[in-house]
Scaffold this motif. Sequence first.
Motif, short mmCIF file in Angstrom:
data_model
loop_
_atom_site.label_atom_id
_atom_site.label_comp_id
_atom_site.label_asym_id
_atom_site.label_seq_id
_atom_site.Cartn_x
_atom_site.Cartn_y
_atom_site.Cartn_z
N GLU A 83 0.84 -1.20 0.00
CA GLU A 83 0.00 0.00 0.00
C GLU A 83 0.88 1.26 0.00
O GLU A 83 2.00 1.25 0.50
N PRO A 84 0.37 2.35 -0.57
CA PRO A 84 1.11 3.61 -0.53
C PRO A 84 1.37 4.04 0.91
O PRO A 84 0.57 3.75 1.81
N VAL A 85 2.47 4.74 1.14
CA VAL A 85 2.83 5.17 2.49
C VAL A 85 3.18 6.66 2.48
O VAL A 85 3.52 7.24 1.44
N LEU A 86 3.07 7.25 3.66
CA LEU A 86 3.54 8.63 3.84
C LEU A 86 4.96 8.58 4.37
O LEU A 86 5.25 7.86 5.33
N ARG A 87 5.84 9.36 3.76
CA ARG A 87 7.21 9.46 4.23
C ARG A 87 7.72 10.88 3.97
O ARG A 87 7.26 11.58 3.08
N ARG A 88 8.71 11.26 4.77
CA ARG A 88 9.31 12.58 4.60
C ARG A 88 10.56 12.47 3.72
O ARG A 88 11.41 11.61 3.94
N VAL A 89 10.65 13.36 2.75
CA VAL A 89 11.80 13.37 1.85
C VAL A 89 12.99 14.01 2.55
O VAL A 89 12.95 15.18 2.94
N ILE A 90 14.06 13.24 2.72
CA ILE A 90 15.28 13.73 3.36
C ILE A 90 16.31 14.14 2.32
O ILE A 90 16.96 15.18 2.43
N GLY A 91 16.47 13.32 1.29
CA GLY A 91 17.43 13.62 0.25
C GLY A 91 16.89 13.32 -1.12
O GLY A 91 16.07 12.41 -1.29
N ILE A 92 17.33 14.10 -2.12
CA ILE A 92 16.93 13.87 -3.51
C ILE A 92 18.17 13.41 -4.29
O ILE A 92 19.27 13.34 -3.74
N GLY A 93 17.99 13.10 -5.57
CA GLY A 93 19.08 12.59 -6.36
C GLY A 93 20.34 13.46 -6.30
O GLY A 93 20.27 14.67 -6.50
#
Length: 224
Positions: A83-93
Amino acid sequence: MGRRSAGRGWRAAAWVLTPVGFVLLAGSVAYGFGRYDRVTVGGDSMRPGFPPGAHVLVRRVGSDGVHRGDVVLMDPPERYMTEPVLRRVIGIGGDHVTGDGSRVTVNGKKLDEPYLADTLGDPQAGAYDVRVPAGRLFVLGDYRANSNDSRYHLDAYQGGFAVSGVRGRVVPGATVPTGPTVFAALGLVLAAAGLGGYAAGRRAARNEQIAPPVTPRRPGTQNA
């Protein structure tokens, strides 16, 4: 003559206001359904900000609309969850992300994370030092002691989750955006005004039909 003009005026206004109102209302609703989703939080990996049972508004965005610090609804790797989840973006590419206990750094700068449920971190998660691959996101849960996130998938893409799996970004406060709300309210007002004008025109037309004709008095005559 005055009554007839008034009735025609009300009906003319109705023909203009009612369609415009319904167009604004329908457009606002379509915009909302096309750009936003309402999601109920299922787990506690994002508390205290997003506790189980909380309702959040998610705006659909493309991969270029995801930034560090965003809370996103995303599809995790298949072996992770279904199932889809909520997460916080810490780093991008391209970002260099390191972590050791409760301390997280991105490109050599320690993150200030007032949203965390605690400052102890997860003792079961080991230290990590990764370079986020292009097209990937390094994501963490706010409740680090109970979050299955990038820390536990370092063997694949340095723990990075595919940015293409992001379904949308959480709108702070879970409120309906101001623009669509204003246009929807304006549409309701115009449609109501138009329908009211139509009803007023119908009443005026009926009054014209039942009103007795007025016979002009001849000069020099008197009422009996």
